[in-house]
Design a protein around this motif. Structure first.
Motif, PDB file in Angstrom:
ATOM      1  N   TYR A  61       0.837  -1.209   0.000  1.00 41.00           N
ATOM      2  CA  TYR A  61       0.000   0.000   0.000  1.00 41.00           C
ATOM      3  C   TYR A  61       0.869   1.255   0.000  1.00 41.00           C
ATOM      4  O   TYR A  61       0.656   2.197  -0.771  1.00 41.00           O
ATOM      5  CB  TYR A  61      -0.858   0.026   1.263  1.00 41.00           C
ATOM      6  N   LEU A  64       2.614   1.826  -3.269  1.00 38.15           N
ATOM      7  CA  LEU A  64       1.668   2.360  -4.253  1.00 38.15           C
ATOM      8  C   LEU A  64       1.480   3.855  -4.018  1.00 38.15           C
ATOM      9  O   LEU A  64       1.514   4.664  -4.959  1.00 38.15           O
ATOM     10  CB  LEU A  64       0.323   1.628  -4.119  1.00 38.15           C
ATOM     11  N   TRP A 146      -5.462  -4.946  -3.737  1.00 36.29           N
ATOM     12  CA  TRP A 146      -5.356  -5.075  -5.194  1.00 36.29           C
ATOM     13  C   TRP A 146      -6.466  -4.315  -5.906  1.00 36.29           C
ATOM     14  O   TRP A 146      -6.275  -3.838  -7.034  1.00 36.29           O
ATOM     15  CB  TRP A 146      -5.315  -6.553  -5.598  1.00 36.29           C
ATOM     16  N   ALA A 149      -5.178  -0.873  -6.100  1.00 40.28           N
ATOM     17  CA  ALA A 149      -4.183  -0.793  -7.164  1.00 40.28           C
ATOM     18  C   ALA A 149      -4.853  -0.769  -8.535  1.00 40.28           C
ATOM     19  O   ALA A 149      -4.394  -0.076  -9.445  1.00 40.28           O
ATOM     20  CB  ALA A 149      -3.224  -1.979  -7.061  1.00 40.28           C
TER      21      ALA A 149
END
Lengths: 667, 134, 217
Positions: A61, A64, A146, A149
């Motif tokens: 996380y 990202l 995910w 993302a």
């Protein structure tokens, strides 16, 4: 077959997006090639992509968030430079592109920098602080990451295929309706946020359940570290607010895709309902971001002052008060849009009231520092910078909370300066404080101190040089989102703000240098003890990095600041506690569910944006099949044998023993 | 607990999952009776809701209030008899979460209606005079 | 399980016990998996209800914006709504029986009760779809007016939930068939039952606010 998708979607005629797209594609390909050539793919798949370990997911996380921070920062630099050149001139960004840049900047910074940063840190830290082995729903946690993302991927895909929204960071109708925004930009925005919104909701449910139901024995509510309290409040807000966002954006999608009339000009639609609902989510969102940052500062200030947090109970009360009041202030985002004096007055008063618990927090931090033995390590520098800067931002917020003043300042650069003042000071500085503070816990070595301090100084200076001028031009009447302007009085301030942008960019550059230097010199920065800052909460009782199971034996908590208590006892007696009896530990097995699910979500999102209906159905079926396959498996846990647990924990005890030996020698 | 997790059973009683069936072999009949009571009460409230406004029994302006009261009562019946929410200490967390959710629901619906009616009241009527094209 | 429950029933208000040891919400260590899963799903349901509250608020704001089209009073057929209510209430009841059957580990009664739940749920859906189809074929589809957009979205969103619930129901039947009443499947059953009962609670709000108040107020 391919819906609206054709070669025209690629911006061959626009050099800037095309160039940016090529750089992104080249970077992605380069990373993929390196991964494949070096043979890292099996490792990445096994240890990271399919991982359901809350620490790994937290790190992903955060990663990202940092990558997206670069993207958002580039957008910011483009905006500042455009306004630098666009004085009585068109500048280098045409309006339709400039509009995409500021829309992307806002959306990315809130949804794909702020959110993953705080959720990532919470994911990493909360189970460690609560003294447990994992979050409540490990696989769901991976799904949540995910999906976030996926949202980020779709936003960046819009750079290459098609366009992004030109409607600002919140797509206000009727501008965002098909009549006025016929392109795919708004659809990119809506679908990426719907998908990542599901991910955020999942993360929120997971963290709330973890904090309320999964805690070490003896860890009562009033013994939880402050960060856990703020994460609880923030995630309660996620659960309460994100469904509103999902519903609101879904209604706009229905308007756009199926010709409904929620927010249109015709057939009785009411676009003010969009403003109302989006801000009913939007104001709590501010506190979703800021509350965990408050928690980080609480941890950092207390650790680096060498004192327990001052007024712990009033901090808890203040946090929960903010959690509730934040749901009663949303109208202040549209004071000027037609509500009457009574409504404006009440929401104005509530907005000022919320400053009270926030003030309580500031005083608590100050009194924690008062009389403490303060160490100005990098996390503490971020924290002090936060306190000063955030106080200013909060005060300008109280100004804006007064409806008559808001009628003058609404949608001016004063407003822009205000919300950057609070969000950068709290969320970004807080995220960096937490990143520096918990980095050694995650990776086993500290970040380089000198480069970190330098980066912080540039960031803080850059912040003031950028945004103080924006306050001033805002008071002089400059509105936000101007692609070009011709008022000579604004010109010098805009140039100063551009210089500030350069300083901040240098700050970001220095952080990259810091990371690179720290990785190269990791051996001398190694954290051997697991407790590099002389910490007070349970995460510092584990080795750095912690083993998959975090704690060999769940700690038995007997007071506030449990680790500090254990450490003091060991120091007083110059002896560790007795070695516990080790037992085998059951941990959840890794699962590709999250990744596969996000793959299908990406397919669905992309095909919905481009109206490729067969692919939408295929994606939905795939996602359902993924969940059934997950539900069908028979073994969802694996066992770590007692010997392994004992070996890992004995190494940890040995490191602590060595620290004690040093202490003995010093005495 | 059928799970491998070992717990001191003497402390389990302070916590229960929402909606959990408390069956101990002999309690099947009791469980069914609980659902039956819920079904009868809910059906009764529903029938009253549907018939009351049609029957001309009550003062017409009070109908919306009556309907909302009946609906909330029926939701309560569902919560108690179908989802087994109680006021016992084992349900504290479940009830707290529910109270938080209900508070948010009231804030969102009440706040939206208040704000929007206020705006409609203050804004000039838009009927037909402002046709905007792309 | 039995021992725990017996204790809870003997002393439902836990008089004479300190709260300090309470599992999950005190300091007694992590709660059992069943409680964790049930509680997590409970929170999800609350978030779902908040989502519905946004749709309810929108419906209430747009209900008079018929743009010259029909209003609820002209459109709604209360007999249909009453039948839908009956189907869903009975389905919720049947779902409760399925929970009891699963708790008593009676596969036969579990299948029977789940089948009843499913059939009643499908009956509800059939009625709702036929109502929607009637409106659309009369030219009163969701694109007709803001009121109809809000109506179709609010009621349709509930209908989508019911459809998803039926898909889930079938999956749960298949799971029990393939794996039996395993602990993890029992946890999912708990979640499914919560979901199904919650849908009925939302329906109570729907038939009151949309249909009854649409016709009588």
């Amino acid at each position: 077959m391919l819906g609206k998708l054709s070669w025209q979607a690629i911006p061959f005629d626009q050099p800037i997006p095309l160039f940016a797209a090529l750089i992104v594609i080249a970077t992605v390909i380069a990373v993929l090639v390196v991964v494949l050539v070096k043979g890292w793919l099996p490792y990445l798949w096994r240890e990271w992509i399919t991982s359901v370990d809350h620490k790994r997911i937290g790190v992903m996380y955060t990663l990202l968030a940092m990558v997206m921070l670069l993207r958002g920062a580039i957008d910011a630099v483009m905006m500042r430079s455009q306004q630098t050149f666009a004085f009585r001139a068109p500048g280098y960004l045409p309006p339709e592109h400039y509009d995409q840049v500021f829309s992307a900047h806002g959306a990315i910074m809130i949804f794909f920098v702020g959110m993953p940063f705080v959720i990532g840190l919470a994911n990493f830290v909360v189970p460690l602080q609560l003294g447990v082995r994992d979050v409540a729903f490990p696989t769901l946690n991976s799904v949540g990451f995910w999906l976030t993302a996926t949202g980020a991927l779709l936003v960046n895909l819009s750079l290459i295929v098609g366009e992004f929204a030109r409607t600002g960071w919140l797509p206000f109708p009727p501008l965002s309706e098909t009549t006025y925004s016929p392109g795919v930009g708004v659809d990119y925005y809506l679908w990426s946020l719907e998908i990542s919104g599901v991910g955020t909701l999942v993360a929120g449910i997971n963290l709330v359940t973890t904090i309320l139901k999964v805690r070490a024995p003896g860890m009562t509510y009033m013994r939880m570290p402050m960060f856990c309290w703020t994460v609880l409040a923030s995630n309660l807000l996620i659960i309460a607010a994100f469904p509103i966002l999902t519903a609101t954006l879904a209604m706009l999608l229905l308007d756009r895709y199926l010709g409904f009339h929620f927010f249109t000009n015709e057939a009785g639609g009411n676009m003010m309902m969009f403003m109302n609902l989006i801000w009913a989510w939007g104001h709590p969102e501010v506190y979703i971001l800021v509350l965990p940052a408050f928690g980080i500062f609480s941890e950092v200030v207390s650790t680096f002052s060498g004192k327990p947090l001052f007024g712990y109970r009033s901090m808890v009360m203040a946090t929960m008060a903010i959690c509730l009041i934040s749901f009663m202030v949303w109208l202040h985002h549209f004071f000027t849009m037609g509500a009457g004096g009574d409504v404006n007055a009440i929401f104005g008063i509530m907005s000022s009231v919320i400053a009270v618990p926030t003030g309580v927090k500031i005083y608590s931090w100050l009194f924690t520092m008062y009389g403490g033995r303060i160490r100005y390590a990098t996390p503490m520098i971020w924290s002090v910078a936060f306190m000063i800067t955030f106080a200013i931002g909060g005060l300008t917020g109280v100004l804006l909370a007064v409806p008559p003043a808001d009628f003058v300042l609404h949608n001016s650069l004063f407003l822009v300066a205000h919300f950057h003042n609070v969000i950068i000071a709290a969320v970004i500085f807080g995220a960096f404080a937490g990143y520096t503070y918990w980095f050694p816990k995650a990776f086993g070595f500290r970040l380089h101190e000198g480069w970190g301090r330098l980066a912080a100084i540039f960031w803080v200076a850059g912040f003031y040089v950028t945004f103080v001028p924006l306050y001033i031009v805002g008071l002089e009447g400059m509105t936000r989102r101007l692609q070009h302007y011709d008022v000579a009085a604004w010109r010098p301030w805009i140039l100063i703000a551009a210089a500030g942008g350069v300083l901040t960019a240098i700050g970001i550059g220095l952080q990259i240098v810091q990371l690179a230097v720290s990785i190269r010199r990791r051996d001398e920065l190694r954290d051997e003890t697991g407790d590099p800052w002389d910490g007070r909460s349970l995460e510092w009782a584990t080795p750095s990095p912690p083993p998959a199971f975090n704690f060999a034996v769940l700690p038995n908590v007997s007071g506030e600041e449990p680790y500090w208590g254990v450490k003091q006892r060991a120091r007083d007696r110059l002896k560790l506690s007795e070695e516990p009896e080790y037992e085998a530990v059951e941990m959840p097995r890794n699962s590709p569910t999250g990744f596969v699910c996000a793959f299908f979500a990406t397919l669905m999102g992309f095909s919905l944006i481009w109206h490729i209906w067969w692919l939408v159905i295929a994606g939905a079926v795939g996602a359902y099949a993924t969940f059934v396959a997950f539900a069908w498996r028979d073994r969802d846990e694996y066992v770590i044998p007692a010997e392994t647990v004992a070996r890992i924990d004995r190494a940890n005890r040995q490191a602590r023993e060595a620290a004690l030996a040093r202490l003995r020698r010093d005495q | 607990m059928s799970d491998a997790q070992a717990h001191d059973p003497s402390i389990e009683e302070f916590d229960t999952a929402p909606g959990d069936e408390h069956l101990d072999g002999s309690g099947v009949a009791q469980g069914v009776i609980g659902y039956l009571v819920g079904l009868v009460l809910a059906a009764l409230l529903t029938v009253v809701s549907f018939l009351l406004p049609a029957a001309n029994l009550v003062w017409p302006p009070s109908i919306p209030v009556a309907l909302i009261v009946l609906a909330i009562a029926q939701m309560g019946v569902h919560l108690v008899f179908f989802i087994h929410i109680t006021t016992g200490p084992d349900n504290t967390n479940n009830v707290m979460a529910l109270a938080f959710g209900v508070l948010i629901v009231f804030l969102v619906i009440g706040g939206s209606l208040w704000i929007m009616s206020n705006m409609n009241h203050n804004m000039a009527p838009m009927s037909g005079t402002m046709q905007m094209g792309p | 399980m039995t021992e725990t429950v017996a204790l809870a029933h003997n002393d439902p208000y836990a008089l004479g016990h300190g709260h300090g040891l309470a599992v999950g919400h005190g300091g007694g260590g992590p709660a059992s998996k069943r409680i964790i899963v049930g509680y997590g799903f409970w929170i999800f349901l609350l978030s779902d209800i908040v989502m519905f509250s946004a749709l309810f608020a929108t419906y209430a704001v747009l209900v008079e914006r018929t743009a010259g089209g029909p209003s609820g009073r002209e459109l709604f057929d209360l007999r249909g709504a009453a039948a839908e209510t009956a189907f869903l209430l009975l389905s919720s009841f049947a779902c409760g029986l399925a929970s009891i059957a699963a708790a008593a580990r009676s596969a036969r009664w579990y299948y029977i009760a789940m089948a009843a739940t499913c059939v009643l749920g499908l009956g509800f859906l059939a009625l709702e779809i036929s109502e929607f189809a009637r409106f659309v074929s009369d030219g009163d589809g969701p694109t007709r007016s803001a009121f109809l957009s809000a109506f179709f979205t609010l009621v349709g969103c509930h209908g989508l939930h019911v459809s998803a619930g039926i898909l889930w129901l079938l999956t749960m039947v298949a799971q029990v068939f393939a794996k039996g009443f395993r602990a993890d499947i029992m946890r999912r059953l708990l979640c499914f039952a919560l979901f199904w009962h919650a849908l009925d609670i939302i329906w109570v709000g729907l038939f009151t606010v949309v249909y009854l108040m649409g016709v009588y107020v």
